[in-house]
Each structure stands twice: as C-alpha cells, then as structure tokens.
Design a protein around this motif. Structure first.
Motif, PDB file in Angstrom:
ATOM      1  N   UNK A 242      12.628 -14.528 -30.282  1.00 15.89           N
ATOM      2  CA  UNK A 242      14.124 -14.639 -31.056  1.00 15.89           C
ATOM      3  C   UNK A 242      14.751 -13.489 -31.047  1.00 15.89           C
ATOM      4  N   UNK A 243      15.685 -12.954 -31.443  1.00 17.39           N
ATOM      5  CA  UNK A 243      16.347 -11.755 -32.069  1.00 17.39           C
ATOM      6  C   UNK A 243      17.388 -12.293 -33.189  1.00 17.39           C
ATOM      7  N   UNK A 244      16.891 -12.410 -33.788  1.00 18.81           N
ATOM      8  CA  UNK A 244      17.918 -13.168 -35.102  1.00 18.81           C
ATOM      9  C   UNK A 244      19.628 -11.765 -35.484  1.00 18.81           C
ATOM     10  N   UNK A 245      18.482 -10.835 -35.553  1.00 21.85           N
ATOM     11  CA  UNK A 245      20.017  -9.469 -35.214  1.00 21.85           C
ATOM     12  C   UNK A 245      19.501  -8.167 -34.437  1.00 21.85           C
ATOM     13  N   UNK A 246      20.484  -7.243 -34.297  1.00 24.81           N
ATOM     14  CA  UNK A 246      20.406  -5.469 -34.113  1.00 24.81           C
ATOM     15  C   UNK A 246      21.475  -5.367 -34.408  1.00 24.81           C
ATOM     16  N   UNK A 247      21.378  -4.172 -34.422  1.00 20.55           N
ATOM     17  CA  UNK A 247      22.895  -3.152 -35.187  1.00 20.55           C
ATOM     18  C   UNK A 247      22.258  -2.098 -34.023  1.00 20.55           C
TER      19      UNK A 247
ATOM     20  N   UNK B  86      19.046   7.515 -30.159  1.00 25.53           N
ATOM     21  CA  UNK B  86      19.664   8.409 -28.703  1.00 25.53           C
ATOM     22  C   UNK B  86      18.227   9.501 -28.373  1.00 25.53           C
ATOM     23  N   UNK B  87      18.190   9.905 -27.110  1.00 27.33           N
ATOM     24  CA  UNK B  87      17.903  11.110 -26.278  1.00 27.33           C
ATOM     25  C   UNK B  87      18.682  12.143 -27.202  1.00 27.33           C
ATOM     26  N   UNK B  88      19.863  12.267 -27.526  1.00 27.59           N
ATOM     27  CA  UNK B  88      20.545  13.454 -27.873  1.00 27.59           C
ATOM     28  C   UNK B  88      19.984  13.278 -29.400  1.00 27.59           C
ATOM     29  N   UNK B  89      19.725  12.348 -29.860  1.00 26.23           N
ATOM     30  CA  UNK B  89      20.059  12.556 -31.388  1.00 26.23           C
ATOM     31  C   UNK B  89      21.031  12.115 -32.369  1.00 26.23           C
ATOM     32  N   UNK B  90      22.229  11.636 -31.843  1.00 28.24           N
ATOM     33  CA  UNK B  90      23.221  11.517 -32.000  1.00 28.24           C
ATOM     34  C   UNK B  90      23.779  10.000 -32.587  1.00 28.24           C
ATOM     35  N   UNK B  91      22.551   9.139 -32.168  1.00 28.33           N
ATOM     36  CA  UNK B  91      22.972   7.875 -32.463  1.00 28.33           C
ATOM     37  C   UNK B  91      21.549   6.877 -32.631  1.00 28.33           C
ATOM     38  N   UNK B  92      21.635   6.143 -33.050  1.00 27.10           N
ATOM     39  CA  UNK B  92      20.244   5.216 -33.555  1.00 27.10           C
ATOM     40  C   UNK B  92      20.820   4.120 -33.688  1.00 27.10           C
ATOM     41  N   UNK B  93      20.035   2.899 -33.866  1.00 28.34           N
ATOM     42  CA  UNK B  93      19.762   1.436 -33.747  1.00 28.34           C
ATOM     43  C   UNK B  93      18.643   0.171 -34.064  1.00 28.34           C
ATOM     44  N   UNK B  94      18.627  -0.407 -34.791  1.00 24.46           N
ATOM     45  CA  UNK B  94      17.734  -1.439 -34.990  1.00 24.46           C
ATOM     46  C   UNK B  94      17.266  -2.600 -34.600  1.00 24.46           C
ATOM     47  N   UNK B  95      16.345  -2.807 -34.257  1.00 26.71           N
ATOM     48  CA  UNK B  95      16.353  -4.195 -33.259  1.00 26.71           C
ATOM     49  C   UNK B  95      15.104  -5.610 -34.188  1.00 26.71           C
ATOM     50  N   UNK B  96      15.874  -6.468 -34.682  1.00 31.19           N
ATOM     51  CA  UNK B  96      14.621  -7.743 -35.075  1.00 31.19           C
ATOM     52  C   UNK B  96      14.424  -8.084 -34.494  1.00 31.19           C
TER      53      UNK B  96
ATOM     54  N   UNK C 136      22.402   2.627 -26.602  1.00 30.98           N
ATOM     55  CA  UNK C 136      21.208   1.623 -27.026  1.00 30.98           C
ATOM     56  C   UNK C 136      21.544   0.557 -26.853  1.00 30.98           C
ATOM     57  N   UNK C 137      22.344  -0.541 -26.838  1.00 31.96           N
ATOM     58  CA  UNK C 137      21.780  -1.554 -26.680  1.00 31.96           C
ATOM     59  C   UNK C 137      21.938  -1.856 -24.966  1.00 31.96           C
ATOM     60  N   UNK C 138      21.796  -0.914 -24.546  1.00 28.58           N
ATOM     61  CA  UNK C 138      20.365  -0.970 -22.615  1.00 28.58           C
ATOM     62  C   UNK C 138      19.737  -0.917 -22.824  1.00 28.58           C
ATOM     63  N   UNK C 139      18.631   0.021 -23.737  1.00 25.89           N
ATOM     64  CA  UNK C 139      17.368  -0.076 -24.054  1.00 25.89           C
ATOM     65  C   UNK C 139      17.205  -0.902 -24.637  1.00 25.89           C
ATOM     66  N   UNK C 140      17.804  -1.909 -25.404  1.00 24.97           N
ATOM     67  CA  UNK C 140      17.448  -3.013 -26.754  1.00 24.97           C
ATOM     68  C   UNK C 140      17.220  -4.050 -25.560  1.00 24.97           C
ATOM     69  N   UNK C 141      18.269  -4.336 -24.507  1.00 26.84           N
ATOM     70  CA  UNK C 141      17.988  -5.559 -23.612  1.00 26.84           C
ATOM     71  C   UNK C 141      16.745  -4.789 -22.527  1.00 26.84           C
ATOM     72  N   UNK C 142      16.286  -4.408 -22.146  1.00 25.07           N
ATOM     73  CA  UNK C 142      15.355  -3.743 -22.095  1.00 25.07           C
ATOM     74  C   UNK C 142      13.843  -3.981 -22.697  1.00 25.07           C
ATOM     75  N   UNK C 143      13.885  -3.138 -23.609  1.00 25.72           N
ATOM     76  CA  UNK C 143      12.633  -3.905 -24.718  1.00 25.72           C
ATOM     77  C   UNK C 143      12.509  -5.913 -24.540  1.00 25.72           C
ATOM     78  N   UNK C 144      13.690  -5.882 -24.524  1.00 22.06           N
ATOM     79  CA  UNK C 144      13.686  -7.669 -24.853  1.00 22.06           C
ATOM     80  C   UNK C 144      12.430  -8.208 -23.668  1.00 22.06           C
TER      81      UNK C 144
END
Length: 362
Positions: free
Chosen positions: A276-281, A257-267, A287-295
């Motif tokens: 395929x997207x087997x796992x994401x946390x 996250x831009x403020x550094x308070x949250x992190x996530x992982x996308x596989x 962060x989920x919005x960013x992950x969808x755009x990355x997909x």
C-alpha cells in the motif's frame, strides 16, 4: 435491548476487563486501544464505542475514530470516521446497526464520515440518504502476481484449487518478473528513514495546505508508532477484524533529486503480500517517476501480489509498467460525509490514499 456508549476515557478500564476473560467478545483490539488513546485529534470525552446488548450479551457494536478536517475558511472542524461495525449473524437485518448509527449521529451532532472500503457497512449508511459523496477518486489495482486464493476463497470455498492455480501461474510469471528491464533508470538518491525528519516535515506541511485533512508530522508519527496490525506474537482475543499478519511493515523512504534541489517522501506499507502507498509527497515531478519505479521494484523484490494507487500523478507513471502486470482493475475511493457538514466543505478537497484509517492497516 440496552444501548451503551463509551467515551475515550471510559474505554480503557472497560476493555481491560474484557481482555482478562478469553471468552469475552472484544469490540476494540489491544492494538487499536493503544492507537485510540494516543490519537492527537481525540479528546477524553469523545464517544468512540457504541454497543447494543440483549440479556447482558453484546449483539452489535460500532467504533469511531476522531479526526478533523479543514473547512472553507481553513479552520479545523472535528468529526469522527465510522470505522468499525459488527452485528451478531443471527441478529442481522433487524435494524440494530442502523440504531447504533443513529445514536452515533446524535452523540457526534451528525459530524461523521466514512469510506467505501466495507461494502456491507456502506449499504447501511447509504440507505439513510444522509451521506452525500464528498470525494470520488479513480484508482487502479495493479496485480503483479496471481492471488486468487486470498481474494476469492471466502466467496467460492475452493481455496485449495485456487491456491494450486496461483502457484502454477506465478511459477511461469516469475522469470518475466525477475528479468524485467525498467524503461528508465532511476537517478534519484533513495534512503530509508526511521521517521519524519524536520526538513521533510516542512515539505509535507507545505504540500498539505490544500488537503482536506492536513495530516502532519504528529499524525504520521502516531500512525507509524501505533498501527492496528502486527506481525509479532500477541495474546489471541475474540475480535472480528484482523489484527495479526504474517508480515506487517511500514517503510519510509526519502528521495533526493540528483542536483539536491528537491526532496520527497514515500510511505509504503507491506501487509502480508500486499503493498500500500498511503502517502507520498514530492517537491518535484521528477521525483514522482522515481517513486513509481521504487513501488514496482519493491513489489518485485518483496514478492507482492498487488498494489492499489489512486493519486492521478502517480498513476501516470505506473502506466509505464502496465505490460509487466498480470492484470489492472479499476478500484475507486469514495468518501462520504453527513449532509450537515456540506456547508463547511471547501470547494477544493485534496485527498490522499491513506486518508480514513488506511494508514493503520495498509
């Protein structure tokens, strides 16, 4: 008819004999063998291969993948996935697959599960009436480019015509795809990883507390290092399931996250032209919005035809891009367990898209 059962410790010497003879029928590919031997949740005495022979020739086999789930008291319970099933074409509809299933049930004390990804095998299991659904998750397959040749040529036999249609459709669509303007700009920092770093491992552990299978850093490391598909040159074997691809790549991405308070992982897994997207946390919904755009961006950049998403939260964000896709089709995930496991099942069963053996193949 002769039935033969191989435990994990018996599997390697038996298969190496088969690998040395090009004409031999191979029930477990060399890639799967390496994976089986490194399985953190397997034990040496686990029965993993069941064969039926006629006049010393293998006419049917079944393979199993040991795993564990966490019961209503949070305790691990060992079981096996029904992972591979084959019967020689001229020997089908004679009950051999059912006989091997019954033998597997006996050896594993009915501790078996399966998914709905192999319709013919599923029909055999469903016919027994012993496997109720323990998880039903709605999902959607998003088609970015036409892929009729890959999806339909075996059914129709019209591969050349379908291939021509794909090229024609995709030629006209490519300008729209490449010129797509994303409705929201990504504000997350995205970095590719070589593996699960310690900080993210703690995040995954925390977010997996309610997961039925609670796969952790050790499991993910195993799957990343020992996939069942390769794009590298390897000796051909007489094996009935896919093990080679023009492209097979695991991509692990860290989101901050831009403020550094949250992190996530996308596989992500790129298997030929499929994503395929087997796992994401994600430690935060932003962060989920960013992950969808990355997909979606990955699908565009890597020439992918389609992806299948079943996580409800991720699907919400994927709907933002619905107009970009050629088509969207329902694609549910079902998981079945033997009825004798039902008393152990927790009421809340969090499932991930990669659960089963999807994380090995995409």
């Amino acid at each position: 008819m002769e039935l033969k059962v191989y435990t994990l410790e018996e599997l390697e010497p038996y298969l190496y004999i088969l690998y040395s003879k090009p004409e031999s029928l191979v029930p477990v590919s060399p890639l799967r063998l390496r994976s089986y031997l490194e399985n953190p949740r397997a034990e040496a005495g686990d029965p993993v291969l069941f064969e039926m022979r006629h006049q010393e020739e293998v006419i049917a086999y079944r393979t199993l993948l040991p795993d564990c789930f966490y019961d209503r008291n949070g305790q691990p319970q060992r079981f096996a996935w029904l992972s591979g099933n084959w019967v020689r074409p001229d020997m089908r509809r004679k009950g051999y697959s059912t006989r091997l299933l019954e033998l597997a049930e006996e050896k594993w004390q009915h501790r078996l599960m399966y998914t709905n990804y192999a319709p013919e095998s599923k029909a055999v299991y469903d016919h027994t009436g012993r496997y109720p659904v323990i998880s039903s998750r709605d999902g959607q397959r998003f088609y970015l480019r036409s892929a009729a040749e890959d999806l339909l040529k075996k059914r129709t036999g019209a591969g050349r015509l379908l291939g021509f249609s794909d090229r024609l459709v995709n030629r006209f669509r490519e300008r729209k795809i490449q010129g797509y303007t994303f409705p929201h700009g990504m504000h997350c920092e995205v970095k590719e990883l070589d593996g699960f770093i310690t900080q993210l491992s703690e995040l995954v552990k925390r977010l997996q507390q309610d997961a039925l299978f609670r796969r952790d850093r050790e499991i993910f490391k195993w799957a990343l290092e020992y996939p069942w598909v390769t794009e590298h040159a390897c000796d051909p074997v007489n094996y009935h399931f896919s093990y080679k691809a023009d492209r097979f790549e695991n991509v692990l991405l860290q989101f901050t996250h831009p403020d550094g308070t949250a992190q996530g992982i996308l596989w992500l897994i790129l298997h030929n032209n499929v994503l395929s997207v087997p796992y994401f946390f994600a430690g935060d919904r932003a962060l989920e919005a960013c992950m969808a755009e990355t997909i979606v961006r990955t699908m565009i950049d890597e020439g992918c035809t389609h992806t299948t998403i079943r996580n409800a939260r991720l699907l919400e964000y994927m709907e933002t891009y619905r107009k970009l896709f050629l088509a969207v089709r329902k694609m549910p995930q079902l998981i079945f367990a033997h009825q004798e496991l039902m008393a152990l099942m927790p009421d809340k069963r969090v499932i991930h898209d990669g659960d089963g053996d999807v994380m090995f193949t995409g």
